[in-house]
Design a protein around this motif. Structure first.
Motif, PDB file in Angstrom:
ATOM      1  N   LEU A 116       0.835  -1.207   0.000  1.00 46.80           N
ATOM      2  CA  LEU A 116       0.000   0.000   0.000  1.00 46.80           C
ATOM      3  C   LEU A 116       0.867   1.252   0.000  1.00 46.80           C
ATOM      4  O   LEU A 116       0.561   2.231  -0.694  1.00 46.80           O
ATOM      5  N   GLU A 117       1.921   1.196   0.772  1.00 41.62           N
ATOM      6  CA  GLU A 117       2.835   2.345   0.830  1.00 41.62           C
ATOM      7  C   GLU A 117       3.420   2.652  -0.549  1.00 41.62           C
ATOM      8  O   GLU A 117       3.574   3.810  -0.924  1.00 41.62           O
ATOM      9  N   ARG A 118       3.723   1.616  -1.303  1.00 39.18           N
ATOM     10  CA  ARG A 118       4.333   1.811  -2.627  1.00 39.18           C
ATOM     11  C   ARG A 118       3.313   2.179  -3.702  1.00 39.18           C
ATOM     12  O   ARG A 118       3.633   2.925  -4.618  1.00 39.18           O
ATOM     13  N   LEU A 119       2.095   1.645  -3.599  1.00 34.50           N
ATOM     14  CA  LEU A 119       1.120   1.819  -4.679  1.00 34.50           C
ATOM     15  C   LEU A 119       0.147   2.978  -4.501  1.00 34.50           C
ATOM     16  O   LEU A 119      -0.360   3.514  -5.475  1.00 34.50           O
ATOM     17  N   GLY A 127      -3.151   8.632  -1.040  1.00 36.81           N
ATOM     18  CA  GLY A 127      -3.519   8.529   0.372  1.00 36.81           C
ATOM     19  C   GLY A 127      -4.864   7.886   0.624  1.00 36.81           C
ATOM     20  O   GLY A 127      -5.384   7.933   1.738  1.00 36.81           O
ATOM     21  N   SER A 128      -5.453   7.250  -0.374  1.00 34.35           N
ATOM     22  CA  SER A 128      -6.780   6.670  -0.212  1.00 34.35           C
ATOM     23  C   SER A 128      -6.808   5.471   0.742  1.00 34.35           C
ATOM     24  O   SER A 128      -7.873   5.081   1.219  1.00 34.35           O
ATOM     25  N   PRO A 188       1.767   9.876   0.328  1.00 35.08           N
ATOM     26  CA  PRO A 188       1.518  11.246  -0.135  1.00 35.08           C
ATOM     27  C   PRO A 188       0.029  11.585  -0.024  1.00 35.08           C
ATOM     28  O   PRO A 188      -0.805  10.702   0.160  1.00 35.08           O
ATOM     29  N   GLY A 189      -0.259  12.835  -0.131  1.00 40.35           N
ATOM     30  CA  GLY A 189      -1.652  13.249  -0.233  1.00 40.35           C
ATOM     31  C   GLY A 189      -2.206  13.863   1.029  1.00 40.35           C
ATOM     32  O   GLY A 189      -1.879  13.447   2.142  1.00 40.35           O
ATOM     33  N   ALA A 223      -6.023  14.741   6.405  1.00 46.57           N
ATOM     34  CA  ALA A 223      -7.444  14.946   6.699  1.00 46.57           C
ATOM     35  C   ALA A 223      -7.989  13.806   7.549  1.00 46.57           C
ATOM     36  O   ALA A 223      -8.790  14.038   8.471  1.00 46.57           O
ATOM     37  N   GLY A 224      -7.556  12.596   7.283  1.00 47.13           N
ATOM     38  CA  GLY A 224      -7.988  11.448   8.080  1.00 47.13           C
ATOM     39  C   GLY A 224      -7.525  11.550   9.522  1.00 47.13           C
ATOM     40  O   GLY A 224      -8.292  11.291  10.458  1.00 47.13           O
TER      41      GLY A 224
END
Length: 168
Positions: A31-34, A38-39, A67-68, A73-74
């Motif tokens: 997840l960190e790579r893809l 930031g979803s 990123p993001g 916001a989360g």
């Protein structure tokens, strides 16, 4: 995941949430790579505040590098109503991600009754604060007797002074 195929994200998110620990750890790394927007932040925040120390550490690391603005916001959406270990983790994330808008909440938490929250808040203020927060930390330092709290306050003040220079 190694091919950079973003269409695999839903499957990887599911693997990060449940399953054997090794698979979950690998999925968090993927997840960190893809995740380039930031979803995956809500899933990673949930894992980062969980009970498994290894999964939490890996998720915190991934959250710090995602990123993001969605991650920020989360963190900000959950921080005001959080408590305990979850609040401490979110405060750590606010500091690590340099979320300056968290400063009012962080300053309110520097005197929390929970030592972990207090420590995380002071550390985050040290990363984000300026001369305004330094003045409040000095006032708190003058009335703090606990040695660990004093050491954390002094370290935060040193960090702020190092960035702010003569303004402090």
């Amino acid at each position: 995941a190694d091919r950079g195929d973003a269409t695999a994200l839903p499957t990887i998110r599911d693997a990060a949430k449940t399953g054997p620990k090794k698979v979950r750890l690998a999925a968090i790394g993927a997840l960190e790579r893809l995740d380039n927007n930031g979803s995956s932040a809500p899933i990673l925040i949930d894992i980062a505040t969980g009970d498994d120390a290894d999964l939490a550490k890996t998720a915190k690391s991934a959250l710090g590098r995602l990123p993001g603005k969605q991650v920020d916001a989360g963190v900000m959406a959950l921080l005001p109503q959080s408590s305990g270990k979850t609040r401490q983790t979110l405060i750590d994330m606010a500091g690590q991600r340099r979320i300056a808008e968290a400063l009012p909440i962080l300053m309110a938490s520097v005197q929390d009754s929970d030592a972990g929250i207090r420590s995380a808040s002071v550390n985050a203020v040290g990363l984000l604060g300026d001369e305004k927060q330094a003045a409040a930390l000095v006032a708190l330092l003058q009335k703090t007797e606990n040695a660990n709290d004093r050491a954390n306050l002094e370290a935060a003040l040193m960090a702020i002074a190092g960035r702010s220079g003569e303004k402090c």
